[in-house]
Design a protein around this motif. Structure first.
Motif, PDB file in Angstrom:
ATOM      1  N   ALA A  51      57.178  76.464   4.890  1.00  0.00           N
ATOM      2  CA  ALA A  51      56.075  77.329   4.452  1.00  0.00           C
ATOM      3  C   ALA A  51      55.549  76.874   3.097  1.00  0.00           C
ATOM      4  O   ALA A  51      54.335  76.880   2.848  1.00  0.00           O
ATOM      5  CB  ALA A  51      56.546  78.783   4.371  1.00  0.00           C
ATOM      6  N   TRP A 102      53.415  73.409   4.045  1.00  0.00           N
ATOM      7  CA  TRP A 102      52.214  73.512   4.876  1.00  0.00           C
ATOM      8  C   TRP A 102      51.318  74.700   4.516  1.00  0.00           C
ATOM      9  O   TRP A 102      50.099  74.592   4.596  1.00  0.00           O
ATOM     10  CB  TRP A 102      52.604  73.582   6.356  1.00  0.00           C
ATOM     11  CG  TRP A 102      52.742  72.218   6.951  1.00  0.00           C
ATOM     12  CD1 TRP A 102      51.753  71.422   7.448  1.00  0.00           C
ATOM     13  CD2 TRP A 102      53.951  71.470   7.091  1.00  0.00           C
ATOM     14  NE1 TRP A 102      52.275  70.230   7.874  1.00  0.00           N
ATOM     15  CE2 TRP A 102      53.628  70.224   7.673  1.00  0.00           C
ATOM     16  CE3 TRP A 102      55.290  71.726   6.773  1.00  0.00           C
ATOM     17  CZ2 TRP A 102      54.569  69.246   7.954  1.00  0.00           C
ATOM     18  CZ3 TRP A 102      56.230  70.751   7.053  1.00  0.00           C
ATOM     19  CH2 TRP A 102      55.880  69.533   7.636  1.00  0.00           C
ATOM     20  N   SER A 103      51.912  75.815   4.136  1.00  0.00           N
ATOM     21  CA  SER A 103      51.102  77.011   3.883  1.00  0.00           C
ATOM     22  C   SER A 103      50.656  77.155   2.434  1.00  0.00           C
ATOM     23  O   SER A 103      49.735  77.920   2.150  1.00  0.00           O
ATOM     24  CB  SER A 103      51.883  78.274   4.283  1.00  0.00           C
ATOM     25  OG  SER A 103      52.188  78.258   5.656  1.00  0.00           O
ATOM     26  N   GLY A 157      46.220  81.026  10.295  1.00  0.00           N
ATOM     27  CA  GLY A 157      47.111  80.314   9.377  1.00  0.00           C
ATOM     28  C   GLY A 157      47.888  81.281   8.503  1.00  0.00           C
ATOM     29  O   GLY A 157      49.086  81.106   8.265  1.00  0.00           O
ATOM     30  N   LEU A 208      52.143  82.263   8.466  1.00  0.00           N
ATOM     31  CA  LEU A 208      53.065  82.418   7.332  1.00  0.00           C
ATOM     32  C   LEU A 208      53.756  83.784   7.386  1.00  0.00           C
ATOM     33  O   LEU A 208      54.966  83.889   7.186  1.00  0.00           O
ATOM     34  CB  LEU A 208      52.327  82.261   6.007  1.00  0.00           C
ATOM     35  CG  LEU A 208      53.205  82.432   4.759  1.00  0.00           C
ATOM     36  CD1 LEU A 208      54.254  81.327   4.676  1.00  0.00           C
ATOM     37  CD2 LEU A 208      52.380  82.456   3.491  1.00  0.00           C
ATOM     38  N   ASP A 258      52.655  77.003  11.746  1.00  0.00           N
ATOM     39  CA  ASP A 258      51.565  76.780  10.815  1.00  0.00           C
ATOM     40  C   ASP A 258      50.517  75.816  11.363  1.00  0.00           C
ATOM     41  O   ASP A 258      49.312  76.064  11.256  1.00  0.00           O
ATOM     42  CB  ASP A 258      52.102  76.249   9.486  1.00  0.00           C
ATOM     43  CG  ASP A 258      51.071  76.408   8.374  1.00  0.00           C
ATOM     44  OD1 ASP A 258      50.263  75.482   8.212  1.00  0.00           O
ATOM     45  OD2 ASP A 258      51.067  77.452   7.701  1.00  0.00           O
ATOM     46  N   GLY A 262      47.423  77.545  12.452  1.00  0.00           N
ATOM     47  CA  GLY A 262      46.548  77.352  11.287  1.00  0.00           C
ATOM     48  C   GLY A 262      45.421  76.375  11.530  1.00  0.00           C
ATOM     49  O   GLY A 262      44.420  76.399  10.851  1.00  0.00           O
TER      50      GLY A 262
END
Length: 260
Positions: free
Chosen positions: A49, A52-53, A147, A151, A256, A260
């Motif tokens: 997380a 990527w987030s 997206g 998360l 994600d 996302g």
């Protein structure tokens, strides 16, 4: 606030509460083997997380800075690490498998300090969810509703075992089932509160969004390296914690990228 965002920031809190409810259905404390699996899983989710987030969107949002687009992410990341380092020294809390409060000598009950330890973990997670939804709401970051939801779901999944990991030891320390459940729930209440405050802050200062995204990443990675990795590696058969770390990382990455 967009109702989708409101429901989204509640999802991780629901995960913690559902995990805490295990105290009503399980007679014994979680054994060390299961705790190691769950802790490794949570660490994997948080690392994926963070990348990527949080960090990648922070860099993407600063793309106009050219080859220096990493600067806001780097600054925010280090502020997040140092902020958690400061909290770690200021707030008396107790790690799993430990009998002594870290840093400060405190007369607080062991159970209270166990809750404080998990609450510390949840602060950066709440901020992470809040800042991602802030990016979605402002439309200034390349963050979609799905997206942000990815998360929320990822953190909720890792919060489920975290809720159990706090409520079950509270029960084994002699606390009643209802009080142990409430203790687990309270450890997660900082997440929606932190998320809302972060959304408000990001809405007021949109240029700060990449700094806030990377701040949450730095804080989360601090928790992973300082707390979760040592806990998942303690004792024999530590490789099971590593395997579940990979499972959590893979799941969060898939969520994600796919959503996302």
């Amino acid at each position: 606030m967009d109702m989708n965002a409101f429901y989204g920031i509640l999802i991780p809190f629901i995960g913690t509460s559902a995990g805490a409810a295990c105290v009503f259905f399980m007679k014994k404390d979680l054994n060390a083997y299961v705790q190691r699996c769950l802790t490794g899983f949570a660490a994997g989710v948080m690392v994926a997380a963070s990348i990527w987030s949080l960090l990648i969107p922070a860099i993407d949002q600063s793309v106009e800075m050219g080859k220096f687009s990493f600067v806001p992410a780097l600054i925010g990341f280090w502020i997040g690490v140092l902020f958690l380092l400061m909290l770690d020294h200021i707030v008396p809390h107790l790690h799993q498998h430990s009998d002594q409060a870290e840093e400060l000598k405190s007369c607080q009950q062991r159970t209270t300090m166990l809750v404080l330890a998990v609450t510390l973990h949840n602060i950066p997670e709440g901020m992470a969810v809040g800042v991602v939804y802030a990016g979605y709401l402002t439309g200034k970051a390349q963050i979609t509703m799905m997206g942000a939801l990815a998360l929320s779901l990822g953190i909720a999944i890792q919060n489920f075992p975290e809720g159990a990991i706090i409520s079950m030891p509270l029960r084994s320390e002699g606390m009643g089932k209802t009080k142990a459940f409430v203790g687990g729930v309270l450890s997660g209440i900082v997440e929606p509160i932190g998320a809302v405050l972060t959304i408000l802050a990001a809405g007021l200062i949109v240029p700060a969004l990449p700094y806030l995204l990377s701040f949450a990443a730095g804080a989360m990675l601090y928790v992973v390296v300082e707390e979760l990795i040592p806990e998942m590696s303690v004792g024999e058969h530590s490789n099971i914690g590593t395997i579940f770390f990979a499972v959590g990382f893979s799941l969060m990455m898939v969520l994600d990228v796919a959503l996302g």
